[in-house]
Write a protein that holds these residues in place. Structure first.
Motif, PDB file in Angstrom:
ATOM      1  N   UNK A  62      -2.840   9.170  -2.143  1.00 39.77           N
ATOM      2  CA  UNK A  62      -2.529   9.910  -3.840  1.00 39.77           C
ATOM      3  C   UNK A  62      -1.296   8.922  -4.293  1.00 39.77           C
ATOM      4  N   UNK A  63      -0.648   8.162  -3.612  1.00 36.10           N
ATOM      5  CA  UNK A  63       0.553   7.531  -4.416  1.00 36.10           C
ATOM      6  C   UNK A  63      -0.078   6.589  -5.428  1.00 36.10           C
ATOM      7  N   UNK A  64      -1.487   5.750  -5.171  1.00 37.04           N
ATOM      8  CA  UNK A  64      -1.819   4.888  -6.211  1.00 37.04           C
ATOM      9  C   UNK A  64      -2.070   5.729  -7.557  1.00 37.04           C
ATOM     10  N   UNK A  65      -2.780   6.994  -7.144  1.00 38.87           N
ATOM     11  CA  UNK A  65      -3.225   7.897  -8.509  1.00 38.87           C
ATOM     12  C   UNK A  65      -1.849   8.217  -9.125  1.00 38.87           C
ATOM     13  N   UNK A  66      -0.976   8.375  -8.324  1.00 35.93           N
ATOM     14  CA  UNK A  66       0.154   9.103  -8.871  1.00 35.93           C
ATOM     15  C   UNK A  66       0.996   7.901  -9.761  1.00 35.93           C
TER      16      UNK A  66
END
Lengths: 270, 258
Positions: free
Chosen positions: B18-22
């Motif tokens: 989820x970090x990249x999407x965040x």
């Protein structure tokens, strides 16, 4: 009118949309520009540039498939054991990114790894030297793992959840150690899921041209990039088809190998 | 301790996912074009996105193609299942093997082979060729979802309806269709998502100037990423999240009731 004829539109569609196109590939792959028979397009895979692209694609696809498995298998086991929320909810969280456009997900890594991107921003902020991760094979592997991990998690999770817990308890009661249970009970029973997970990661990784293009900066060519270029920029259908035939051999080989593990086809995604 | 390690492992993988999407979401509200420095909150990239003809066009194309492809492949696929189930088992096996080819084949091979076929038969690439290609790779998903339901049908029910005086069409609507409905719905939805998500096949079969969301992103990324794409991905992610959460909740409710 017999109900059998209901299938006619579908059969026409298969003939026009699957069979004829495959014949096209075979035809162009084995002819030259004037239409004469040749095996040159297929044999050109031996040429230095093409052989290297195929080799690199195989290597990166293998590495990312292995990493996906190493990450996904323990995760599936943890999710099986845990009582975290309802059963469906946890796995839902792990496969949710799969539903987001994969170009956007790949772009996210491009943004993060970029020379002026976040990782290097943090590093220089800490007074450390900047890293050149983007445009390397490592960046491509990272992108593949990120894009395809859910495809490994889901089938493994599905088969692991089907394993009867009483089998595991029985093994413990009979004095098996943790390692023994893992090796002799859990692993063999998860083979169908593992096999279908491997296919679902390996084939798209082997044939991708998008991830290598976006994270490799257009300098690292995988076999998919070479084929794509033959159809878009160089317009050499014959060579592109010939190389596709070679690539398809590898796809068929890997599937034949893996389908022997998943004999009943029970671990399919749908 | 062990429990902690397990939790940590789950947390690390979630962070990785989820970090990249965040990051994209945060950057979509960044005032400047910088991809690492926060210069202040702004919604200018969203305004730019909603006034960008190219993006709106691509969104429109993506959804019209997906709806048409899903509808057409559902009709063809359901009819095919009804027909195939009446065939001898050998012909069934042969047809199902052909049905699986587009599922197992690499997207790039499907894409280039369709592109060559269109051009060889003198069909110039356009919006229509993208639709035809999408129908081609969507049909197998519909068939895989509907076929198991057909196998579960009891032939007696249909015959009983006919004996009681129903016309074949009426018996089909009242007896067969309700049993097939769950398979048809999931086939339609699967076809729809496959069409929305597709990039590779569209890339090879689209006509000049025709863009879907995927091909637009690909061409824009090549020239240089603009934060409007971050805004677009945030909107897409939120929509996907809302739709999936709702469908999950609805399904759980249904499961609880049964």
């Amino acid at each position: 009118m017999s109900r059998r004829y209901f299938a006619s539109p579908f059969i026409v569609w298969i003939a026009a949309g699957t069979v004829i196109p495959l014949i096209m590939i075979a035809y162009y792959g084995f002819t030259d520009r004037s239409g004469a028979f040749t095996i040159e397009n297929v044999v050109s895979i031996m040429g230095a540039e093409h052989a290297q692209a195929l080799w690199l694609a195989l290597l990166l696809a293998l590495i990312s498939t292995a990493i996906c498995f190493v990450l996904a298998f323990p995760l599936a086991l943890i999710l099986k054991d845990s009582r975290l929320g309802t059963k469906g909810f946890m796995i839902f969280i792990f496969v949710l990114p799969m539903w987001m456009n994969f170009l956007l997900r790949t772009m996210a890594w491009q943004v993060i790894l970029e020379r002026g991107g976040i990782i290097n921003g943090i590093l220089t902020g800490l007074g450390l030297p900047a890293l050149d991760i983007i445009n390397t094979p490592a960046a491509i592997v990272l992108g593949m793992v990120y894009d395809f991990l859910p495809f490994m998690v889901l089938p493994i999770y599905n088969t692991v959840m089907k394993i009867d817990n009483s089998l595991i308890e029985a093994a413990y009661d009979l004095g098996a150690t943790k390692g023994k249970v893992l090796r002799s009970i859990i692993l063999p029973l998860s083979v169908p899921g593992i096999a279908s997970g491997i296919t679902m990661v390996f084939v798209p990784a082997l044939t991708t041209f998008v991830i290598s293009n976006m994270l490799g900066g257009g300098k690292i060519n995988l076999i998919g990039n070479i084929i794509e270029q033959e159809f878009t920029t160089s317009s050499n259908w014959n060579l592109g088809s010939g190389l596709s035939l070679v690539m398809m051999i590898f796809i068929v080989l890997s599937m034949a190998l893996l389908s022997r593990l998943d004999k009943n086809g029970e671990a399919s995604l749908i | 301790m062990k429990k902690f390690l397990k939790g940590l492992y789950i947390a690390i993988i979630l962070l990785f996912l989820y970090l990249p999407i965040g990051v994209l979401m945060v950057l979509s509200f960044n005032e400047s074009k910088s991809m690492s420095i926060w210069t202040g909150f702004s919604t200018r990239w969203y305004e730019e996105m909603f006034s960008n003809e190219m993006i709106l066009d691509a969104v429109w194309n993506t959804f019209t193609i997906a709806i048409c492809a899903a509808a057409a492949s559902t009709v063809i696929g359901v009819l095919a299942c009804l027909g195939i189930s009446r065939m001898r088992s050998r012909s069934q096996k042969v047809i199902m093997a052909f049905n699986n080819i587009p599922l197992l084949n690499a997207d790039i091979v499907t894409g280039i082979s369709l592109m060559m076929t269109f051009l060889v038969f003198g069909i110039s690439l356009s919006w229509g060729t993208v639709l035809l290609s999408h129908i081609t790779f969507c049909i197998p998903y519909v068939i895989l979802s509907v076929m198991p339901k057909i196998k579960q049908l009891s032939p007696n029910m249909y015959e009983a309806a006919l004996d009681l005086g129903a016309t074949p069409a009426y018996a089909f609507r009242k007896v067969i269709l309700p049993d097939l409905m769950p398979g048809i719905t999931s086939g339609f939805l699967l076809a729809f998502t496959m069409s929305v998500d597709d990039f590779v096949v569209t890339h090879f079969t689209r006509g000049a100037g025709i863009n879907t969301i995927s091909t637009l992103i690909y061409s824009q990324v090549k020239v240089g990423i603009r934060p409007t794409l971050f805004a677009l991905s945030t909107v897409i992610f939120v929509i996907v999240l809302v739709v999936l959460v709702i469908s999950n909740v609805v399904q759980n409710r249904k499961g609880a009731r049964n």
